[in-house]
Design a protein around this motif. Structure first.
Motif, PDB file in Angstrom:
ATOM      1  N   ALA A 156       0.526  -0.990   0.068  1.00 21.97           N
ATOM      2  CA  ALA A 156      -0.269   0.174   0.194  1.00 21.97           C
ATOM      3  C   ALA A 156       0.828   1.543   0.136  1.00 21.97           C
ATOM      4  N   LEU A 157       1.926   1.469   0.555  1.00 17.70           N
ATOM      5  CA  LEU A 157       2.620   2.384   1.053  1.00 17.70           C
ATOM      6  C   LEU A 157       3.567   2.642  -0.628  1.00 17.70           C
ATOM      7  N   PHE A 158       4.174   1.936  -0.673  1.00 16.05           N
ATOM      8  CA  PHE A 158       4.642   2.065  -2.382  1.00 16.05           C
ATOM      9  C   PHE A 158       4.043   2.130  -3.702  1.00 16.05           C
ATOM     10  N   GLU A 159       2.426   2.347  -3.697  1.00 22.45           N
ATOM     11  CA  GLU A 159       1.385   2.357  -4.377  1.00 22.45           C
ATOM     12  C   GLU A 159       0.881   4.057  -3.892  1.00 22.45           C
ATOM     13  N   ALA A 160       1.269   4.236  -2.769  1.00 22.04           N
ATOM     14  CA  ALA A 160       0.676   5.285  -2.592  1.00 22.04           C
ATOM     15  C   ALA A 160       1.383   6.738  -2.591  1.00 22.04           C
ATOM     16  N   ALA A 161       2.815   6.240  -2.210  1.00 22.65           N
ATOM     17  CA  ALA A 161       3.732   7.601  -1.638  1.00 22.65           C
ATOM     18  C   ALA A 161       4.213   7.840  -2.578  1.00 22.65           C
ATOM     19  N   SER A 162       4.329   7.921  -4.426  1.00 22.28           N
ATOM     20  CA  SER A 162       4.686   8.364  -5.816  1.00 22.28           C
ATOM     21  C   SER A 162       3.784   9.667  -5.638  1.00 22.28           C
ATOM     22  N   GLU A 163       2.470   9.185  -5.338  1.00 21.62           N
ATOM     23  CA  GLU A 163       1.734  10.060  -5.737  1.00 21.62           C
ATOM     24  C   GLU A 163       1.606  10.952  -4.649  1.00 21.62           C
ATOM     25  N   ARG A 164       1.176  11.008  -3.062  1.00 18.25           N
ATOM     26  CA  ARG A 164       1.205  11.608  -2.199  1.00 18.25           C
ATOM     27  C   ARG A 164       2.933  12.993  -1.492  1.00 18.25           C
ATOM     28  N   TYR A 165       3.888  11.963  -2.198  1.00 18.44           N
ATOM     29  CA  TYR A 165       5.669  12.491  -1.602  1.00 18.44           C
ATOM     30  C   TYR A 165       5.960  13.172  -2.925  1.00 18.44           C
ATOM     31  N   GLY A 166       5.502  12.735  -4.060  1.00 17.96           N
ATOM     32  CA  GLY A 166       6.602  12.978  -5.343  1.00 17.96           C
ATOM     33  C   GLY A 166       7.088  14.288  -5.529  1.00 17.96           C
ATOM     34  N   ASP A 167       6.761  15.712  -5.174  1.00 15.32           N
ATOM     35  CA  ASP A 167       7.351  16.410  -4.936  1.00 15.32           C
ATOM     36  C   ASP A 167       8.182  16.828  -4.322  1.00 15.32           C
ATOM     37  N   ARG A 168       8.371  16.366  -3.068  1.00 15.85           N
ATOM     38  CA  ARG A 168       8.446  16.662  -2.194  1.00 15.85           C
ATOM     39  C   ARG A 168       9.974  16.176  -1.812  1.00 15.85           C
ATOM     40  N   ASN A 169      11.151  16.795  -1.113  1.00 15.05           N
ATOM     41  CA  ASN A 169      12.910  16.100  -1.042  1.00 15.05           C
ATOM     42  C   ASN A 169      13.106  15.810  -0.108  1.00 15.05           C
ATOM     43  N   GLY A 170      12.661  15.139   0.974  1.00 15.68           N
ATOM     44  CA  GLY A 170      12.811  14.677   2.107  1.00 15.68           C
ATOM     45  C   GLY A 170      11.911  15.476   3.171  1.00 15.68           C
ATOM     46  N   GLY A 171      11.939  15.055   4.452  1.00 12.98           N
ATOM     47  CA  GLY A 171      11.222  15.787   5.741  1.00 12.98           C
ATOM     48  C   GLY A 171       9.385  15.412   5.338  1.00 12.98           C
ATOM     49  N   TYR A 172       8.999  14.256   5.262  1.00 13.88           N
ATOM     50  CA  TYR A 172       8.104  13.781   5.471  1.00 13.88           C
ATOM     51  C   TYR A 172       7.084  14.039   6.644  1.00 13.88           C
ATOM     52  N   THR A 173       8.009  13.249   7.293  1.00 17.40           N
ATOM     53  CA  THR A 173       7.235  13.348   9.101  1.00 17.40           C
ATOM     54  C   THR A 173       7.715  15.142  10.125  1.00 17.40           C
ATOM     55  N   ARG A 174       6.101  14.992  10.419  1.00 21.75           N
ATOM     56  CA  ARG A 174       6.596  16.546  11.648  1.00 21.75           C
ATOM     57  C   ARG A 174       6.668  15.551  13.790  1.00 21.75           C
ATOM     58  N   ILE A 175       6.656  15.940  14.096  1.00 20.77           N
ATOM     59  CA  ILE A 175       7.183  16.383  15.274  1.00 20.77           C
ATOM     60  C   ILE A 175       6.348  17.018  16.134  1.00 20.77           C
ATOM     61  N   LEU A 176       5.242  17.223  17.325  1.00 19.81           N
ATOM     62  CA  LEU A 176       4.790  17.695  17.607  1.00 19.81           C
ATOM     63  C   LEU A 176       4.714  17.136  19.074  1.00 19.81           C
ATOM     64  N   ASN A 177       5.634  18.462  20.258  1.00 21.85           N
ATOM     65  CA  ASN A 177       5.405  18.407  21.339  1.00 21.85           C
ATOM     66  C   ASN A 177       4.438  18.085  22.185  1.00 21.85           C
ATOM     67  N   THR A 178       4.249  17.538  23.152  1.00 18.72           N
ATOM     68  CA  THR A 178       2.488  17.843  23.869  1.00 18.72           C
ATOM     69  C   THR A 178       3.179  17.216  25.567  1.00 18.72           C
ATOM     70  N   VAL A 179       2.368  17.287  26.306  1.00 25.99           N
ATOM     71  CA  VAL A 179       2.758  17.838  27.368  1.00 25.99           C
ATOM     72  C   VAL A 179       3.559  16.111  28.505  1.00 25.99           C
ATOM     73  N   SER A 180       3.883  16.514  28.942  1.00 27.24           N
ATOM     74  CA  SER A 180       4.950  15.244  29.518  1.00 27.24           C
ATOM     75  C   SER A 180       3.947  14.259  30.523  1.00 27.24           C
ATOM     76  N   ARG A 181       4.802  13.305  30.188  1.00 30.97           N
ATOM     77  CA  ARG A 181       3.311  11.725  30.490  1.00 30.97           C
ATOM     78  C   ARG A 181       3.721  11.916  31.760  1.00 30.97           C
ATOM     79  N   ARG A 182       2.647  11.561  32.726  1.00 34.65           N
ATOM     80  CA  ARG A 182       2.445  11.872  34.295  1.00 34.65           C
ATOM     81  C   ARG A 182       3.273  10.174  34.442  1.00 34.65           C
ATOM     82  N   GLY A 183       3.430  10.535  35.612  1.00 35.14           N
ATOM     83  CA  GLY A 183       4.188   8.878  36.315  1.00 35.14           C
ATOM     84  C   GLY A 183       5.953   9.587  36.339  1.00 35.14           C
ATOM     85  N   ASP A 184       6.440   9.229  35.433  1.00 32.12           N
ATOM     86  CA  ASP A 184       7.951   9.914  35.381  1.00 32.12           C
ATOM     87  C   ASP A 184       8.256  11.177  34.348  1.00 32.12           C
TER      88      ASP A 184
END
Length: 154
Positions: free
Chosen positions: A116-144
């Motif tokens: 499924a990834l090989f079928e959809a990746a060229s359409e979804r990320y064809g114009d993008r040269n890297g940077g396919y993920t985004r990291i969003l900071n959230t609140v710290s975990r309760r407990g540790d």
């Protein structure tokens, strides 16, 4: 050898002690049980406090789940570590050759997900040269109080 001994004897004992103490203060030694570890100069792999086999299995499973669900919630250190592998799998999928497909099949646990990834990746990320993920900071975990983050596909 005698020249080296002569040079050492020409330096006073207090100068040698001072040089040794300044060297030990420049290098921060960390004691880990019976082992003494020095600085990791060529820091390439985040260790994630796991042995190599467990770390690789963790990164493979996190990458598989990220590609399956599109976003996952994990610790910030794990999110930064899995970003490299997820981007590599998407780059392989954009290429689409048989060799790249077999490389992805060797890393991702789910065979149908790879197809499924090989079928959809060229359409979804064809114009993008890297940077396919985004990291969003959230609140710290309760407990540790661990820093948590959401990593998602762009």
């Amino acid at each position: 050898m005698r020249d080296a001994d002569a040079k050492c004897s020409s330096i006073s004992r207090s100068e040698r002690v001072h040089a040794a103490s300044s060297l030990s203060s420049a290098v921060n030694f960390v004691t880990n049980g019976a082992k003494v570890l020095a600085m990791r100069h060529g820091y390439k792999v985040p260790k994630l406090n796991r042995p190599a086999d467990q770390r690789n299995a963790l990164l493979r499973s996190l990458t598989t789940e990220l590609l399956r669900h599109g976003r996952i919630k994990t610790t910030k250190a794990r999110a930064k570590a899995v970003r490299k592998h997820a981007d590599k799998m998407i780059t392989l999928a954009k290429g689409g050759s048989l060799h790249e497909r077999r490389q992805a099949l060797g890393y991702i646990y789910d065979k149908d997900l790879v197809h499924a990834l090989f079928e959809a990746a060229s359409e979804r990320y064809g114009d993008r040269n890297g940077g396919y993920t985004r990291i969003l900071n959230t609140v710290s975990r309760r407990g540790d109080n661990a820093e948590m983050a959401i990593i998602e596909l762009v």
